[in-house]
Scaffold this motif. Structure first.
Motif, PDB file in Angstrom:
ATOM      1  N   PRO A  40       0.818  -1.224   0.000  1.00 24.66           N
ATOM      2  CA  PRO A  40       0.000   0.000   0.000  1.00 24.66           C
ATOM      3  C   PRO A  40       0.849   1.270   0.000  1.00 24.66           C
ATOM      4  O   PRO A  40       2.027   1.268   0.364  1.00 24.66           O
ATOM      5  CB  PRO A  40      -0.797  -0.101   1.303  1.00 24.66           C
ATOM      6  N   ASN A  41       0.191   2.361  -0.395  1.00 23.52           N
ATOM      7  CA  ASN A  41       0.752   3.711  -0.330  1.00 23.52           C
ATOM      8  C   ASN A  41       2.010   3.908  -1.181  1.00 23.52           C
ATOM      9  O   ASN A  41       2.927   4.622  -0.782  1.00 23.52           O
ATOM     10  CB  ASN A  41       1.014   4.114   1.128  1.00 23.52           C
ATOM     11  N   VAL A  42       2.025   3.272  -2.344  1.00 25.56           N
ATOM     12  CA  VAL A  42       3.099   3.464  -3.320  1.00 25.56           C
ATOM     13  C   VAL A  42       2.443   4.030  -4.577  1.00 25.56           C
ATOM     14  O   VAL A  42       1.360   3.587  -4.959  1.00 25.56           O
ATOM     15  CB  VAL A  42       3.821   2.134  -3.637  1.00 25.56           C
ATOM     16  N   ASN A  43       3.092   4.989  -5.214  1.00 20.61           N
ATOM     17  CA  ASN A  43       2.538   5.557  -6.435  1.00 20.61           C
ATOM     18  C   ASN A  43       3.008   4.709  -7.626  1.00 20.61           C
ATOM     19  O   ASN A  43       4.064   4.961  -8.199  1.00 20.61           O
ATOM     20  CB  ASN A  43       2.963   7.015  -6.596  1.00 20.61           C
ATOM     21  N   TYR A  44       2.222   3.718  -7.972  1.00 16.38           N
ATOM     22  CA  TYR A  44       2.580   2.814  -9.067  1.00 16.38           C
ATOM     23  C   TYR A  44       2.432   3.483 -10.431  1.00 16.38           C
ATOM     24  O   TYR A  44       3.057   3.050 -11.389  1.00 16.38           O
ATOM     25  CB  TYR A  44       1.761   1.519  -8.993  1.00 16.38           C
ATOM     26  N   THR A  45       1.647   4.532 -10.508  1.00 15.47           N
ATOM     27  CA  THR A  45       1.535   5.268 -11.768  1.00 15.47           C
ATOM     28  C   THR A  45       2.879   5.906 -12.098  1.00 15.47           C
ATOM     29  O   THR A  45       3.365   5.790 -13.229  1.00 15.47           O
ATOM     30  CB  THR A  45       0.433   6.338 -11.687  1.00 15.47           C
ATOM     31  N   ASP A  46       3.483   6.578 -11.113  1.00 13.13           N
ATOM     32  CA  ASP A  46       4.812   7.169 -11.338  1.00 13.13           C
ATOM     33  C   ASP A  46       5.814   6.092 -11.722  1.00 13.13           C
ATOM     34  O   ASP A  46       6.631   6.275 -12.624  1.00 13.13           O
ATOM     35  CB  ASP A  46       5.309   7.904 -10.096  1.00 13.13           C
ATOM     36  N   TRP A  47       5.785   4.946 -11.019  1.00 12.23           N
ATOM     37  CA  TRP A  47       6.719   3.866 -11.317  1.00 12.23           C
ATOM     38  C   TRP A  47       6.535   3.378 -12.753  1.00 12.23           C
ATOM     39  O   TRP A  47       7.503   3.242 -13.494  1.00 12.23           O
ATOM     40  CB  TRP A  47       6.528   2.703 -10.328  1.00 12.23           C
ATOM     41  N   SER A  48       5.299   3.112 -13.159  1.00 12.87           N
ATOM     42  CA  SER A  48       5.067   2.544 -14.490  1.00 12.87           C
ATOM     43  C   SER A  48       5.419   3.519 -15.607  1.00 12.87           C
ATOM     44  O   SER A  48       5.849   3.110 -16.682  1.00 12.87           O
ATOM     45  CB  SER A  48       3.620   2.053 -14.642  1.00 12.87           C
ATOM     46  N   LEU A  49       5.263   4.815 -15.349  1.00 11.88           N
ATOM     47  CA  LEU A  49       5.599   5.812 -16.370  1.00 11.88           C
ATOM     48  C   LEU A  49       7.111   5.917 -16.591  1.00 11.88           C
ATOM     49  O   LEU A  49       7.548   6.434 -17.617  1.00 11.88           O
ATOM     50  CB  LEU A  49       5.022   7.176 -16.001  1.00 11.88           C
ATOM     51  N   GLN A  50       7.901   5.427 -15.663  1.00 10.65           N
ATOM     52  CA  GLN A  50       9.355   5.446 -15.803  1.00 10.65           C
ATOM     53  C   GLN A  50       9.893   4.183 -16.469  1.00 10.65           C
ATOM     54  O   GLN A  50      11.098   4.027 -16.634  1.00 10.65           O
ATOM     55  CB  GLN A  50      10.013   5.610 -14.431  1.00 10.65           C
ATOM     56  N   GLN A  51       9.013   3.265 -16.839  1.00 11.51           N
ATOM     57  CA  GLN A  51       9.397   2.003 -17.445  1.00 11.51           C
ATOM     58  C   GLN A  51       8.940   1.971 -18.894  1.00 11.51           C
ATOM     59  O   GLN A  51       8.012   2.669 -19.272  1.00 11.51           O
ATOM     60  CB  GLN A  51       8.723   0.818 -16.720  1.00 11.51           C
ATOM     61  N   VAL A  52       9.566   1.118 -19.677  1.00 16.79           N
ATOM     62  CA  VAL A  52       9.070   0.797 -21.017  1.00 16.79           C
ATOM     63  C   VAL A  52       8.805  -0.702 -21.007  1.00 16.79           C
ATOM     64  O   VAL A  52       9.698  -1.494 -20.723  1.00 16.79           O
ATOM     65  CB  VAL A  52      10.089   1.160 -22.117  1.00 16.79           C
ATOM     66  N   PHE A  53       7.580  -1.080 -21.296  1.00 16.44           N
ATOM     67  CA  PHE A  53       7.163  -2.478 -21.266  1.00 16.44           C
ATOM     68  C   PHE A  53       6.967  -2.970 -22.697  1.00 16.44           C
ATOM     69  O   PHE A  53       6.191  -2.389 -23.453  1.00 16.44           O
ATOM     70  CB  PHE A  53       5.851  -2.629 -20.498  1.00 16.44           C
ATOM     71  N   TYR A  54       7.670  -4.035 -23.038  1.00 12.22           N
ATOM     72  CA  TYR A  54       7.558  -4.624 -24.362  1.00 12.22           C
ATOM     73  C   TYR A  54       6.903  -5.988 -24.276  1.00 12.22           C
ATOM     74  O   TYR A  54       6.987  -6.669 -23.242  1.00 12.22           O
ATOM     75  CB  TYR A  54       8.949  -4.793 -25.000  1.00 12.22           C
ATOM     76  N   VAL A  55       6.264  -6.391 -25.379  1.00 11.93           N
ATOM     77  CA  VAL A  55       5.699  -7.735 -25.467  1.00 11.93           C
ATOM     78  C   VAL A  55       6.832  -8.726 -25.176  1.00 11.93           C
ATOM     79  O   VAL A  55       7.934  -8.598 -25.704  1.00 11.93           O
ATOM     80  CB  VAL A  55       5.104  -7.995 -26.870  1.00 11.93           C
ATOM     81  N   GLY A  56       6.561  -9.679 -24.303  1.00 10.15           N
ATOM     82  CA  GLY A  56       7.567 -10.665 -23.906  1.00 10.15           C
ATOM     83  C   GLY A  56       8.212 -10.357 -22.573  1.00 10.15           C
ATOM     84  O   GLY A  56       8.834 -11.224 -21.963  1.00 10.15           O
ATOM     85  N   ASP A  57       8.084  -9.113 -22.080  1.00 15.72           N
ATOM     86  CA  ASP A  57       8.607  -8.763 -20.759  1.00 15.72           C
ATOM     87  C   ASP A  57       7.741  -9.409 -19.680  1.00 15.72           C
ATOM     88  O   ASP A  57       6.647  -9.909 -19.950  1.00 15.72           O
ATOM     89  CB  ASP A  57       8.604  -7.241 -20.560  1.00 15.72           C
ATOM     90  N   TRP A  58       8.241  -9.361 -18.464  1.00 14.78           N
ATOM     91  CA  TRP A  58       7.549  -9.950 -17.314  1.00 14.78           C
ATOM     92  C   TRP A  58       7.371  -8.906 -16.229  1.00 14.78           C
ATOM     93  O   TRP A  58       8.256  -8.081 -16.007  1.00 14.78           O
ATOM     94  CB  TRP A  58       8.359 -11.106 -16.739  1.00 14.78           C
ATOM     95  N   LEU A  59       6.238  -8.962 -15.536  1.00 16.12           N
ATOM     96  CA  LEU A  59       6.047  -8.183 -14.315  1.00 16.12           C
ATOM     97  C   LEU A  59       6.323  -9.129 -13.151  1.00 16.12           C
ATOM     98  O   LEU A  59       5.838 -10.268 -13.134  1.00 16.12           O
ATOM     99  CB  LEU A  59       4.614  -7.651 -14.212  1.00 16.12           C
ATOM    100  N   TYR A  60       7.092  -8.655 -12.186  1.00 11.91           N
ATOM    101  CA  TYR A  60       7.465  -9.461 -11.027  1.00 11.91           C
ATOM    102  C   TYR A  60       6.899  -8.781  -9.786  1.00 11.91           C
ATOM    103  O   TYR A  60       7.356  -7.704  -9.399  1.00 11.91           O
ATOM    104  CB  TYR A  60       8.985  -9.577 -10.963  1.00 11.91           C
ATOM    105  N   PHE A  61       5.870  -9.385  -9.209  1.00  9.28           N
ATOM    106  CA  PHE A  61       5.213  -8.846  -8.029  1.00  9.28           C
ATOM    107  C   PHE A  61       5.798  -9.528  -6.796  1.00  9.28           C
ATOM    108  O   PHE A  61       5.752 -10.760  -6.676  1.00  9.28           O
ATOM    109  CB  PHE A  61       3.706  -9.126  -8.074  1.00  9.28           C
ATOM    110  N   VAL A  62       6.332  -8.734  -5.869  1.00 11.15           N
ATOM    111  CA  VAL A  62       6.876  -9.247  -4.609  1.00 11.15           C
ATOM    112  C   VAL A  62       6.089  -8.576  -3.488  1.00 11.15           C
ATOM    113  O   VAL A  62       6.039  -7.347  -3.412  1.00 11.15           O
ATOM    114  CB  VAL A  62       8.385  -8.941  -4.479  1.00 11.15           C
ATOM    115  N   TYR A  63       5.484  -9.392  -2.606  1.00 12.39           N
ATOM    116  CA  TYR A  63       4.581  -8.840  -1.602  1.00 12.39           C
ATOM    117  C   TYR A  63       4.438  -9.807  -0.427  1.00 12.39           C
ATOM    118  O   TYR A  63       4.872 -10.959  -0.486  1.00 12.39           O
ATOM    119  CB  TYR A  63       3.214  -8.560  -2.228  1.00 12.39           C
ATOM    120  N   ASP A  64       3.770  -9.322   0.617  1.00  6.13           N
ATOM    121  CA  ASP A  64       3.471 -10.154   1.789  1.00  6.13           C
ATOM    122  C   ASP A  64       2.339 -11.105   1.405  1.00  6.13           C
ATOM    123  O   ASP A  64       1.196 -10.683   1.219  1.00  6.13           O
ATOM    124  CB  ASP A  64       3.062  -9.267   2.963  1.00  6.13           C
ATOM    125  N   LYS A  65       2.655 -12.373   1.305  1.00  2.12           N
ATOM    126  CA  LYS A  65       1.678 -13.358   0.836  1.00  2.12           C
ATOM    127  C   LYS A  65       0.503 -13.557   1.797  1.00  2.12           C
ATOM    128  O   LYS A  65      -0.526 -14.095   1.409  1.00  2.12           O
ATOM    129  CB  LYS A  65       2.368 -14.700   0.578  1.00  2.12           C
TER     130      LYS A  65
END
Length: 167
Positions: A40-65
């Motif tokens: 919580p309380n992270v600006n993921y919009t700012d984070w995603s705008l600083q990335q370039v995502f291409y077909v074939g890339d992976w998103l890696y989610f690390v969190y408290d399970k």
């Protein structure tokens, strides 16, 4: 012993394939949220705008399970922080989940249980990778067979010459 023409063509095809891969791109694994990870309380919009995502890339989610999850949702669910009718549950139970970006489109993700209202949602725009255009060949004083990469042609000639010389 003389080699068959099939051996020569096999070498040419393999070398051409190797040269073609020189313009390929290895997939990137994007750690969602960077050092902040998926919480919580992270600006993921700012984070995603600083990335370039291409077909074939992976998103890696690390969190408290024990607290969070990751769901792919549509745009309306994303905007409304609704987990009803989600598209895909990425959560596998370890708190270390990956998702392959397989199409050029906008993907939407959120965490259910009310955490979306605390900022746990991200949208990523995925595009096709287009290699940089090759520089134009010189116009004057050069000879090029139309439609054939000069490097591939040179390699083919060298392979042919070596195979003829050994034969």
């Amino acid at each position: 012993m003389r080699r068959s023409g099939g051996d020569l063509w096999l070498k040419i095809v393999v070398m051409a394939a190797m040269l073609t891969c020189a313009v390929c791109r290895d997939p990137v694994r994007h750690l969602v949220g960077g050092n902040d990870r998926w919480k919580p309380n992270v600006n993921y919009t700012d984070w995603s705008l600083q990335q370039v995502f291409y077909v074939g890339d992976w998103l890696y989610f690390v969190y408290d399970k024990y607290l969070f999850n990751v769901l792919e949702v549509n745009e309306t669910s994303y905007e409304n922080c609704s987990d009803q009718g989600f598209i895909f549950n990425i959560t596998r139970g370890a708190g270390r989940d990956v998702f392959e970006l397989t199409q050029p489109k906008r993907y939407y993700f959120l965490s259910s249980g009310g955490y979306c209202y605390n900022g746990m949602k991200v949208a990523v725009d995925v595009v096709e990778f287009v290699p940089a255009p090759q520089p134009s060949p010189p116009k004057s004083g050069s000879y090029m067979i139309k439609g054939i990469n000069p490097l591939v042609l040179l390699i083919a000639i060298v392979v042919w010459a070596v195979s003829v010389h050994k034969g």
